[in-house]
Design a protein around this motif. Sequence first.
Motif, PDB file in Angstrom:
ATOM      1  N   LEU A  24       0.835  -1.205   0.000  1.00  0.00           N
ATOM      2  CA  LEU A  24       0.000   0.000   0.000  1.00  0.00           C
ATOM      3  C   LEU A  24       0.870   1.256   0.000  1.00  0.00           C
ATOM      4  CD1 LEU A  24      -2.732  -1.076   2.570  1.00  0.00           C
ATOM      5  CD2 LEU A  24      -3.031  -0.777   0.098  1.00  0.00           C
ATOM      6  N   LEU A  25       1.905   1.262   0.816  1.00  0.00           N
ATOM      7  CA  LEU A  25       2.807   2.412   0.858  1.00  0.00           C
ATOM      8  C   LEU A  25       3.587   2.552  -0.443  1.00  0.00           C
ATOM      9  CD1 LEU A  25       4.045   2.151   4.553  1.00  0.00           C
ATOM     10  CD2 LEU A  25       2.416   3.802   3.593  1.00  0.00           C
ATOM     11  N   GLU A  26       3.979   1.428  -1.041  1.00  0.00           N
ATOM     12  CA  GLU A  26       4.646   1.475  -2.357  1.00  0.00           C
ATOM     13  C   GLU A  26       3.742   2.115  -3.394  1.00  0.00           C
ATOM     14  OE1 GLU A  26       5.977  -2.403  -3.683  1.00  0.00           O
ATOM     15  OE2 GLU A  26       6.946  -2.779  -1.766  1.00  0.00           O
ATOM     16  N   ALA A  27       2.470   1.744  -3.379  1.00  0.00           N
ATOM     17  CA  ALA A  27       1.510   2.306  -4.331  1.00  0.00           C
ATOM     18  C   ALA A  27       1.408   3.815  -4.146  1.00  0.00           C
ATOM     19  CB  ALA A  27       0.145   1.644  -4.153  1.00  0.00           C
ATOM     20  N   MET A  28       1.315   4.264  -2.918  1.00  0.00           N
ATOM     21  CA  MET A  28       1.230   5.695  -2.636  1.00  0.00           C
ATOM     22  C   MET A  28       2.489   6.420  -3.113  1.00  0.00           C
ATOM     23  SD  MET A  28       1.162   7.635   1.039  1.00  0.00           S
ATOM     24  CE  MET A  28       2.869   7.155   1.293  1.00  0.00           C
ATOM     25  N   GLU A  29       3.629   5.865  -2.783  1.00  0.00           N
ATOM     26  CA  GLU A  29       4.900   6.497  -3.141  1.00  0.00           C
ATOM     27  C   GLU A  29       5.109   6.551  -4.653  1.00  0.00           C
ATOM     28  OE1 GLU A  29       7.556   4.143  -0.773  1.00  0.00           O
ATOM     29  OE2 GLU A  29       6.919   5.137   1.079  1.00  0.00           O
ATOM     30  N   ARG A  30       4.557   5.591  -5.364  1.00  0.00           N
ATOM     31  CA  ARG A  30       4.669   5.578  -6.825  1.00  0.00           C
ATOM     32  C   ARG A  30       4.092   6.862  -7.437  1.00  0.00           C
ATOM     33  NH1 ARG A  30       2.498   0.739 -10.755  1.00  0.00           N
ATOM     34  NH2 ARG A  30       2.757   1.855 -12.706  1.00  0.00           N
ATOM     35  N   PHE A  31       3.093   7.442  -6.781  1.00  0.00           N
ATOM     36  CA  PHE A  31       2.460   8.664  -7.262  1.00  0.00           C
ATOM     37  C   PHE A  31       2.996   9.905  -6.562  1.00  0.00           C
ATOM     38  CE2 PHE A  31      -0.556   5.427  -8.520  1.00  0.00           C
ATOM     39  CZ  PHE A  31      -0.930   5.859  -9.788  1.00  0.00           C
ATOM     40  N   GLY A  32       3.935   9.741  -5.650  1.00  0.00           N
ATOM     41  CA  GLY A  32       4.476  10.875  -4.915  1.00  0.00           C
ATOM     42  C   GLY A  32       3.443  11.510  -3.997  1.00  0.00           C
ATOM     43  N   ALA A  33       2.489  10.725  -3.547  1.00  0.00           N
ATOM     44  CA  ALA A  33       1.420  11.229  -2.681  1.00  0.00           C
ATOM     45  C   ALA A  33       1.824  11.092  -1.215  1.00  0.00           C
ATOM     46  CB  ALA A  33       0.125  10.464  -2.948  1.00  0.00           C
ATOM     47  N   ALA A  34       1.050  11.737  -0.375  1.00  0.00           N
ATOM     48  CA  ALA A  34       1.227  11.646   1.069  1.00  0.00           C
ATOM     49  C   ALA A  34       0.044  10.878   1.662  1.00  0.00           C
ATOM     50  CB  ALA A  34       1.295  13.048   1.672  1.00  0.00           C
ATOM     51  N   PRO A  35       0.211  10.288   2.841  1.00  0.00           N
ATOM     52  CA  PRO A  35      -0.901   9.541   3.443  1.00  0.00           C
ATOM     53  C   PRO A  35      -2.179  10.371   3.595  1.00  0.00           C
ATOM     54  CG  PRO A  35       1.119   9.068   4.633  1.00  0.00           C
ATOM     55  CD  PRO A  35       1.432  10.169   3.656  1.00  0.00           C
ATOM     56  N   GLU A  36      -2.048  11.631   3.957  1.00  0.00           N
ATOM     57  CA  GLU A  36      -3.245  12.452   4.186  1.00  0.00           C
ATOM     58  C   GLU A  36      -3.992  12.815   2.906  1.00  0.00           C
ATOM     59  OE1 GLU A  36       0.481  14.995   4.410  1.00  0.00           O
ATOM     60  OE2 GLU A  36      -0.191  13.152   5.356  1.00  0.00           O
ATOM     61  N   THR A  37      -3.365  12.614   1.738  1.00  0.00           N
ATOM     62  CA  THR A  37      -4.051  12.886   0.464  1.00  0.00           C
ATOM     63  C   THR A  37      -4.401  11.592  -0.270  1.00  0.00           C
ATOM     64  OG1 THR A  37      -1.972  13.082  -0.769  1.00  0.00           O
ATOM     65  CG2 THR A  37      -2.887  15.111   0.199  1.00  0.00           C
ATOM     66  N   THR A  38      -4.241  10.466   0.423  1.00  0.00           N
ATOM     67  CA  THR A  38      -4.508   9.147  -0.158  1.00  0.00           C
ATOM     68  C   THR A  38      -5.699   8.509   0.544  1.00  0.00           C
ATOM     69  OG1 THR A  38      -2.150   8.875  -0.640  1.00  0.00           O
ATOM     70  CG2 THR A  38      -3.492   6.879  -0.638  1.00  0.00           C
ATOM     71  N   ALA A  39      -6.538   7.843  -0.243  1.00  0.00           N
ATOM     72  CA  ALA A  39      -7.668   7.092   0.319  1.00  0.00           C
ATOM     73  C   ALA A  39      -7.647   5.688  -0.256  1.00  0.00           C
ATOM     74  CB  ALA A  39      -8.995   7.770  -0.025  1.00  0.00           C
ATOM     75  N   LEU A  40      -8.152   4.756   0.533  1.00  0.00           N
ATOM     76  CA  LEU A  40      -8.321   3.383   0.075  1.00  0.00           C
ATOM     77  C   LEU A  40      -9.810   3.077   0.103  1.00  0.00           C
ATOM     78  CD1 LEU A  40      -7.118   0.656  -0.802  1.00  0.00           C
ATOM     79  CD2 LEU A  40      -6.925   0.063   1.604  1.00  0.00           C
ATOM     80  N   GLY A  51      -2.338   5.358   7.498  1.00  0.00           N
ATOM     81  CA  GLY A  51      -2.704   6.756   7.698  1.00  0.00           C
ATOM     82  C   GLY A  51      -3.541   7.333   6.565  1.00  0.00           C
ATOM     83  N   PHE A  52      -4.157   6.463   5.745  1.00  0.00           N
ATOM     84  CA  PHE A  52      -5.001   6.899   4.625  1.00  0.00           C
ATOM     85  C   PHE A  52      -6.433   7.121   5.108  1.00  0.00           C
ATOM     86  CE2 PHE A  52      -2.569   3.751   1.614  1.00  0.00           C
ATOM     87  CZ  PHE A  52      -1.402   4.491   1.754  1.00  0.00           C
ATOM     88  N   HIS A  53      -7.201   7.841   4.293  1.00  0.00           N
ATOM     89  CA  HIS A  53      -8.646   7.867   4.460  1.00  0.00           C
ATOM     90  C   HIS A  53      -9.133   6.445   4.159  1.00  0.00           C
ATOM     91  CE1 HIS A  53      -9.005  12.305   4.355  1.00  0.00           C
ATOM     92  NE2 HIS A  53      -7.971  12.220   3.542  1.00  0.00           N
ATOM     93  N   ALA A  54     -10.147   6.002   4.880  1.00  0.00           N
ATOM     94  CA  ALA A  54     -10.686   4.652   4.671  1.00  0.00           C
ATOM     95  C   ALA A  54     -12.152   4.766   4.273  1.00  0.00           C
ATOM     96  CB  ALA A  54     -10.546   3.825   5.944  1.00  0.00           C
ATOM     97  N   PHE A  55     -12.434   4.477   3.000  1.00  0.00           N
ATOM     98  CA  PHE A  55     -13.800   4.509   2.490  1.00  0.00           C
ATOM     99  C   PHE A  55     -14.240   3.083   2.197  1.00  0.00           C
ATOM    100  CE2 PHE A  55     -12.444   8.791   0.608  1.00  0.00           C
ATOM    101  CZ  PHE A  55     -12.884   9.489   1.718  1.00  0.00           C
ATOM    102  N   CYS A  56     -15.459   2.766   2.566  1.00  0.00           N
ATOM    103  CA  CYS A  56     -15.967   1.417   2.398  1.00  0.00           C
ATOM    104  C   CYS A  56     -17.243   1.460   1.560  1.00  0.00           C
ATOM    105  CB  CYS A  56     -16.251   0.823   3.775  1.00  0.00           C
ATOM    106  SG  CYS A  56     -16.257  -0.970   3.833  1.00  0.00           S
TER     107      CYS A  56
END
Length: 175
Positions: free
Chosen positions: A99-115, A131-136
């Motif tokens: 999950l962190l690799e996926a985020m880093e691939r886009f140069g994003a930060a945890p607070e701007t990432t959602a799963l 530390g991502f937003h969690a949407f279900c």
Amino acid sequence: MSFLLFPDLMFDTYTELTPAYLKEKGVTLLLSDLDNTLALHETARPTDAVRAWVRELTEGGVQLMIVSNNRKPDRVRAYCHDLGIPYVGHAGKPKRGRLLEAMERFGAAPETTALLGDQIFTDVLGARRCGFHAFCVEPICGRDSLWHWTAYWLQEPFRLPARARRKREKATQAK
């Protein structure tokens, strides 16, 4: 640590996550589960609805990547290839690494990432641990088997508060 199992919000379907909504929440990167979130396990190719949603997100400036625990890499690869989006297969959610690799691939930060996903114990827990937003979302398959019925029944207490928050949010937006 039970707070790690509560999603931020519960949606009926993935289509409720629009670029405007995600930007309002500060999300620029959406990592999405595949099975029972966007498609049934047996679905080999994206539907027109999924294609339209992906196009809407992309045109709206939201980056999208599929992060799937599916162990059939050919299916996930073909599905994402059809959509023209990157993916991580056999991600091992709720582990943090992929999950962190996926985020880093886009140069994003945890607070701007959602799963976005349908499972509390993999998708929501994985998002929280990073530390991502969690949407279900409500699972596409519903409760079509004893396994699904049992799994989603066990997750129900964690879904209820998120459903209530989304209902309040919708009522506020309607005013």
